[in-house]
Design an enzyme around this catalytic site. Sequence first.
Site, PDB file in Angstrom:
ATOM      1  N   HIS A 148       0.280  -1.291   0.052  1.00  0.00           N
ATOM      2  CA  HIS A 148      -0.283  -0.453   0.193  1.00  0.00           C
ATOM      3  C   HIS A 148       1.428   1.408   0.105  1.00  0.00           C
ATOM      4  CE1 HIS A 148      -3.612   2.790   0.874  1.00  0.00           C
ATOM      5  NE2 HIS A 148      -2.399   3.303   1.508  1.00  0.00           N
ATOM      6  N   SER A 205      -3.852   0.884  -5.146  1.00  0.00           N
ATOM      7  CA  SER A 205      -3.601  -0.529  -4.563  1.00  0.00           C
ATOM      8  C   SER A 205      -4.470  -1.784  -3.851  1.00  0.00           C
ATOM      9  CB  SER A 205      -2.221  -0.157  -3.223  1.00  0.00           C
ATOM     10  OG  SER A 205      -3.517   0.267  -2.224  1.00  0.00           O
ATOM     11  N   HIS A 213       1.439   4.897  -2.216  1.00  0.00           N
ATOM     12  CA  HIS A 213       1.751   6.194  -1.527  1.00  0.00           C
ATOM     13  C   HIS A 213       2.746   6.816  -2.536  1.00  0.00           C
ATOM     14  CE1 HIS A 213      -1.553   7.195   1.091  1.00  0.00           C
ATOM     15  NE2 HIS A 213      -1.614   5.671   1.378  1.00  0.00           N
ATOM     16  N   GLU A 216      -5.864   9.386  -0.520  1.00  0.00           N
ATOM     17  CA  GLU A 216      -6.325   8.305  -1.136  1.00  0.00           C
ATOM     18  C   GLU A 216      -7.710   7.788  -1.366  1.00  0.00           C
ATOM     19  OE1 GLU A 216      -4.769   5.238   0.876  1.00  0.00           O
ATOM     20  OE2 GLU A 216      -4.231   6.293   2.370  1.00  0.00           O
TER      21      GLU A 216
HETATM   22 FE    FE Z   1      -2.681   4.906   3.045  1.00  0.00          FE
END
Ligand code: FE
Length: 291
Positions: free
Chosen positions: A140, A205, A145, A186
Amino acid sequence: MTSPESRIPNPASRLRADTHPPDMRPDYTFDFDPANYTPEDHALWHELCDRQKPLLKGRACNEYLRAIEDLNIVSAGGIPDMRRVSDILEKTTGWKLVTVPGLIPGSVFLEHLSKRQFATTWWLRSRDQMDYLKEPDVFHDLFGHVPLLSNPVFADYMQQFGLGAMKAKGLKATKLITRLYWFTVEFGLINTPEGLRIYGSGIVSSAKESVYSLESKVPNRLGLDIIRMMRTNYRYDDLQRTYFVIDSFEQLFEQTRPDFTDFYAQVKALPELGESELLPTDKIITAGTGY
Ligand code: FE
């Protein structure tokens, strides 16, 4: 999925992330040796990348797709060495990756952001968590990110967010600024000449949400509206019912540049909005069916 708020350690969790390394510093960072990854970890990383990369072609924004190549996030070597990725980032946008054991207190996470440091989790999910994970893991963080931290405008936005969120705490507005993080960092979508694309790390993700966020009839997709966003409830543990669409990273950076103190006062005076709710004033791109 992670918001700054949800980075508070969950005492019920028995994930490997709970094991704090003995050499952890007060800011929760430690020197991680990638030799600690097992061949199974590397194999699972490949599996996750092999599933996700083809899905993102034509769905993720070009800035993200370019960045995973530039940073060599998907390589034959398996889980990338964070120190190598961090060195490249430092030369391009001045960001550094610092390794943390897993969930860390939100205030510490934000302080790292304010110093252009991304607190990156070291551990990788297990095979039975391929599709959903409550807490951030290295896939993730590093696949989701880190790539956009190489984009100069997004990189500045992330630092600006960290500084703003630290201030929000003193103004009792953490909940409101957390929603901004959720709906942009996000779960953000971006408008491009080729159509809607994904930039949010929680989406890139996730195999399921990468398709759902763009193609499902269920969720609303609304144009960027910071106050509206700060009023909107979201789902921690399921596919989102509302996405916000930015026109560009420049637009996002500019609209979040003003001091939020007045915005917070306005938002607090208005009712909260349900996750599927629509308002007559919404900049509707698609109105979802909600179910
Ligand atoms: Fe996150």
